[in-house]
Design a protein around this motif. Structure first.
Motif, PDB file in Angstrom:
ATOM      1  N   GLU A  39       0.900  -1.230  -0.170  1.00 32.55           N
ATOM      2  CA  GLU A  39       0.016  -0.012  -0.106  1.00 32.55           C
ATOM      3  C   GLU A  39       0.772   1.187  -0.081  1.00 32.55           C
ATOM      4  O   GLU A  39       1.765   1.244   0.971  1.00 32.55           O
ATOM      5  CB  GLU A  39      -1.036   0.103   1.078  1.00 32.55           C
ATOM      6  N   SER A  48     -12.178   3.578   0.600  1.00 33.46           N
ATOM      7  CA  SER A  48     -12.580   2.461   1.680  1.00 33.46           C
ATOM      8  C   SER A  48     -12.616   2.683   3.020  1.00 33.46           C
ATOM      9  O   SER A  48     -13.117   2.228   4.107  1.00 33.46           O
ATOM     10  CB  SER A  48     -11.627   1.195   1.304  1.00 33.46           C
ATOM     11  N   GLY A 350     -17.196   0.934  -8.165  1.00 38.53           N
ATOM     12  CA  GLY A 350     -18.123   1.901  -8.252  1.00 38.53           C
ATOM     13  C   GLY A 350     -18.580   2.349  -6.634  1.00 38.53           C
ATOM     14  O   GLY A 350     -18.038   2.262  -5.902  1.00 38.53           O
ATOM     15  N   LEU A 355     -19.879  -3.149  -0.077  1.00 40.53           N
ATOM     16  CA  LEU A 355     -20.592  -4.445  -0.312  1.00 40.53           C
ATOM     17  C   LEU A 355     -20.136  -5.703  -0.992  1.00 40.53           C
ATOM     18  O   LEU A 355     -19.946  -6.650  -0.446  1.00 40.53           O
ATOM     19  CB  LEU A 355     -21.810  -4.208  -1.108  1.00 40.53           C
TER      20      LEU A 355
HETATM   21  C1  LIG Z   1     -18.602   8.822  -0.719  1.00 43.51           C
HETATM   22  C2  LIG Z   1     -18.798   7.400  -0.947  1.00 43.51           C
HETATM   23  C3  LIG Z   1     -19.614   6.601  -0.236  1.00 43.51           C
HETATM   24  C4  LIG Z   1     -19.548   5.302  -0.717  1.00 43.51           C
HETATM   25  N1  LIG Z   1     -20.469   4.499   0.038  1.00 43.51           N
HETATM   26  C5  LIG Z   1     -20.615   3.115  -0.085  1.00 43.51           C
HETATM   27  C6  LIG Z   1     -21.487   2.407   0.594  1.00 43.51           C
HETATM   28  O1  LIG Z   1     -22.210   2.856   1.466  1.00 43.51           O
HETATM   29  N2  LIG Z   1     -21.445   0.911   0.229  1.00 43.51           N
HETATM   30  C7  LIG Z   1     -20.612   0.508  -0.648  1.00 43.51           C
HETATM   31  O2  LIG Z   1     -20.843  -0.897  -0.795  1.00 43.51           O
HETATM   32  N3  LIG Z   1     -19.542   1.158  -1.304  1.00 43.51           N
HETATM   33  C8  LIG Z   1     -19.448   2.495  -1.180  1.00 43.51           C
HETATM   34  N4  LIG Z   1     -18.684   3.516  -1.835  1.00 43.51           N
HETATM   35  C9  LIG Z   1     -17.798   2.821  -2.670  1.00 43.51           C
HETATM   36  C10 LIG Z   1     -16.697   2.196  -2.237  1.00 43.51           C
HETATM   37  O3  LIG Z   1     -15.953   3.082  -1.253  1.00 43.51           O
HETATM   38  C11 LIG Z   1     -15.524   1.687  -3.355  1.00 43.51           C
HETATM   39  O4  LIG Z   1     -15.837   1.154  -4.319  1.00 43.51           O
HETATM   40  C12 LIG Z   1     -14.361   1.001  -2.703  1.00 43.51           C
HETATM   41  O5  LIG Z   1     -14.241   1.684  -1.582  1.00 43.51           O
HETATM   42  C13 LIG Z   1     -13.248   0.876  -3.744  1.00 43.51           C
HETATM   43  O6  LIG Z   1     -12.088   0.171  -3.294  1.00 43.51           O
HETATM   44  P1  LIG Z   1     -10.857  -0.089  -3.652  1.00 43.51           P
HETATM   45  O7  LIG Z   1     -10.094  -0.872  -2.874  1.00 43.51           O
HETATM   46  O8  LIG Z   1     -11.205  -0.428  -5.113  1.00 43.51           O
HETATM   47  O9  LIG Z   1     -10.280   1.414  -3.939  1.00 43.51           O
HETATM   48  P2  LIG Z   1      -9.589   2.353  -2.664  1.00 43.51           P
HETATM   49  O10 LIG Z   1     -10.336   2.553  -1.609  1.00 43.51           O
HETATM   50  O11 LIG Z   1      -9.373   3.679  -3.479  1.00 43.51           O
HETATM   51  O12 LIG Z   1      -8.180   1.666  -2.597  1.00 43.51           O
HETATM   52  C14 LIG Z   1      -7.016   1.821  -3.496  1.00 43.51           C
HETATM   53  C15 LIG Z   1      -5.840   1.829  -2.784  1.00 43.51           C
HETATM   54  O13 LIG Z   1      -4.577   1.584  -3.443  1.00 43.51           O
HETATM   55  C16 LIG Z   1      -3.557   2.291  -3.012  1.00 43.51           C
HETATM   56  N5  LIG Z   1      -2.683   2.539  -3.998  1.00 43.51           N
HETATM   57  C17 LIG Z   1      -3.161   3.170  -5.373  1.00 43.51           C
HETATM   58  N6  LIG Z   1      -1.994   3.204  -6.269  1.00 43.51           N
HETATM   59  C18 LIG Z   1      -1.153   2.521  -5.465  1.00 43.51           C
HETATM   60  C19 LIG Z   1       0.337   2.000  -5.895  1.00 43.51           C
HETATM   61  N7  LIG Z   1       1.072   2.417  -7.195  1.00 43.51           N
HETATM   62  N8  LIG Z   1       0.985   1.276  -4.981  1.00 43.51           N
HETATM   63  C20 LIG Z   1       0.445   0.811  -3.915  1.00 43.51           C
HETATM   64  N9  LIG Z   1      -0.634   1.406  -3.391  1.00 43.51           N
HETATM   65  C21 LIG Z   1      -1.589   2.059  -4.346  1.00 43.51           C
HETATM   66  C22 LIG Z   1      -4.466   3.656  -2.583  1.00 43.51           C
HETATM   67  O14 LIG Z   1      -3.565   4.396  -1.756  1.00 43.51           O
HETATM   68  C23 LIG Z   1      -5.474   3.006  -1.726  1.00 43.51           C
HETATM   69  O15 LIG Z   1      -5.459   2.778  -0.794  1.00 43.51           O
HETATM   70  C24 LIG Z   1     -18.728   4.698  -1.589  1.00 43.51           C
HETATM   71  C25 LIG Z   1     -18.054   5.501  -2.031  1.00 43.51           C
HETATM   72  C26 LIG Z   1     -17.677   6.858  -2.060  1.00 43.51           C
HETATM   73  C27 LIG Z   1     -16.726   7.689  -2.624  1.00 43.51           C
END
Ligand SMILES: Cc1cc2nc3c(=O)[nH]c(=O)nc-3n(C[C@H](O)[C@H](O)[C@H](O)COP(=O)(O)OP(=O)(O)OC[C@H]3O[C@@H](n4cnc5c(N)ncnc54)[C@H](O)[C@@H]3O)c2cc1C
Length: 392
Positions: A39, A48, A350, A355
């Motif tokens: 990370e 997240s 998205g 979930l």
């Molecule tokens: C306001 C809001 C409310 C939401 N509410 C809900 C909800 O109620 N229920 C639901 O199911 N979903 C909800 N969502 C959607 C959900 O939050 C996201 O779909 C989910 O968090 C995405 O997770 P992720 O792990 O793909 O991405 P992220 O949480 O963006 O994590 C990506 C990680 O990768 C790391 N990273 C990036 N590039 C690199 C690299 N080169 N090397 C190492 N690490 C790196 C970043 O630092 C980050 O920690 C909501 C989203 C928002 C914006």
């Protein structure tokens, strides 16, 4: 990939410490793999950690996410029985209501508690004492639930670190090395460190397309969404009801109609999210800050929903923003990357990433270690859908 589990020499490297990367690392480690999670900033520092944490069994029915969402909703329930507790991550079933909120009504104009033509009358909880109209039940404790997403992600990670072979490395992935046979063999970090890997999973959320390996195949864009967290002075008055609002500002107001959401949490705090904007995703997740105008709108919505959430009645714990990772077809990308054997991607979740984290992670662990999945069919999510038949 059965050989990975039997003769694992190098770890499976998971890149990205959001809910998708952490769920994948958790299920890989639980299945016996040695896992390194990379990370670049801190665990759950982006969407997240700043999401609402609302979960629904059947709200994705009829679309490509249906099976993933149903499997994940059930996995959340079983994970909470194993890992949640009073000091953990606040999983609980709750009711969900839709309401409309209009500034053209006066605050003393009391809402109608029973919607017309409703076979099941919806009574507004007493703390929703502003100009709300047309309440409808859209989720019950059988079909909707919530958790605290930051605490959930961290609890899962701590459990895997404590009980399985999972190591966390803070560092920024620069590239994945693919050997002469077209197989992912190592990851290289920005600071020059190289880690050999039996398999690599890329879960980089809205930063996915900073890697040419992914941007050459598909696009992941980020929509900036704002949120606030309030701590009311009288939290015991706030019942477990998630509110999905249609908010119509008063005539002549510069604000556009919005669909804000309100989630009271078992900790007593109340989370609201709403205004969104197209914006550039900064390199550093810690540099994602809220726009003051959008935050002002959320504070206004909060005081309209409930007198318990107005200025003087509630302390502001957070004003923030984060990016929703979305693909061009609005369907997540989960699977092995064409042309890079042993290298996998999981992104584009998205507004349903919290979930769908557990089923994504569990299915990804099966795919990496067993070469096939049983928990959910990942075919609709395959990255090969972006490759034209001529390129395959
Ligand atoms: C306001 C809001 C409310 C939401 N509410 C809900 C909800 O109620 N229920 C639901 O199911 N979903 C909800 N969502 C959607 C959900 O939050 C996201 O779909 C989910 O968090 C995405 O997770 P992720 O792990 O793909 O991405 P992220 O949480 O963006 O994590 C990506 C990680 O990768 C790391 N990273 C990036 N590039 C690199 C690299 N080169 N090397 C190492 N690490 C790196 C970043 O630092 C980050 O920690 C909501 C989203 C928002 C914006």
């Amino acid at each position: 990939m059965e050989q990975i589990q039997q003769q694992q020499q190098q770890p499976v490297v998971v890149c990205g410490g959001g809910v998708i990367g952490v769920c994948t690392a958790y299920f890989l480690a639980k299945k016996g793999a040695s896992v390194t999670l990379i990370e670049k900033s801190s665990i759950a520092c982006a969407a997240s950690g700043k999401a609402g944490g609302f979960l629904a069994l059947d709200w994705c029915d009829g679309g490509p996410l249906s099976n993933l969402a149903r499997a994940s909703f059930n996995l959340h329930r079983s994970l909470s029985l194993q890992l949640d507790g009073p000091q953990a991550y606040g999983y609980r079933p709750l009711h969900a209501l839709s309401l409309s909120l209009s500034l053209s009504l006066s605050l003393s104009d009391h809402p109608v508690a029973v919607p017309p033509n409703s076979s099941r009358p919806t009574i507004l909880p007493s703390w929703v004492d502003g100009p709300a109209r047309n309440p409808k039940t859209i989720g019950t404790t059988d079909t909707t639930a919530q958790l605290h997403p930051h605490l959930f992600t961290r609890t899962l990670l701590s459990s895997a670190v404590a009980n399985h072979r999972l190591e966390v490395v803070i560092g920024e992935l620069e590239r994945v090395e693919v050997d002469g046979a077209g197989r992912a063999s190592a990851v290289v970090l920005k600071d020059g460190r190289t880690m050999k890997a039996d398999a690599v999973v890329l879960a980089l959320g809205p930063w996915s397309c900073r890697l040419p390996l992914l941007s050459s195949l598909f696009r992941v864009s980020g929509l900036k969404v704002h949120s606030i967290v309030l701590q009311p002075r009288e939290p015991h008055t706030i019942t477990p009801h998630a509110l999905f609002l249609s908010y119509y500002p008063a005539h002549g107001d510069a604000e556009k109609p919005l669909d804000p959401e309100v989630y009271p949490r078992p900790t007593g705090e109340v989370y609201l999210c709403g205004p969104s904007a197209e914006a550039e995703v900064p390199d550093d997740p810690e540099q994602v800050v809220g726009d003051p105008e959008a935050i002002k709108v959320l504070r206004r919505v909060a005081e309209l929903v409930s007198s318990h959430l107005g200025e003087g009645e509630a302390h502001v714990k957070a004003e923030q923003a984060c990016f929703l990772p979305s693909t061009d077809d609005s369907v997540p990308v989960i699977g092995e990357i064409p042309g890079a054997k042993g290298c996998y991607v999981a992104t584009g979740h998205g507004c349903w990433g919290i979930l769908n984290g557990p089923a994504t992670g569990a299915a990804m662990a099966e795919l990496v270690l067993d070469g096939r999945t049983s928990i959910v069919d990942l075919t609709p999510f395959s990255p090969s859908r972006f490759v034209s038949s001529r390129q395959l």
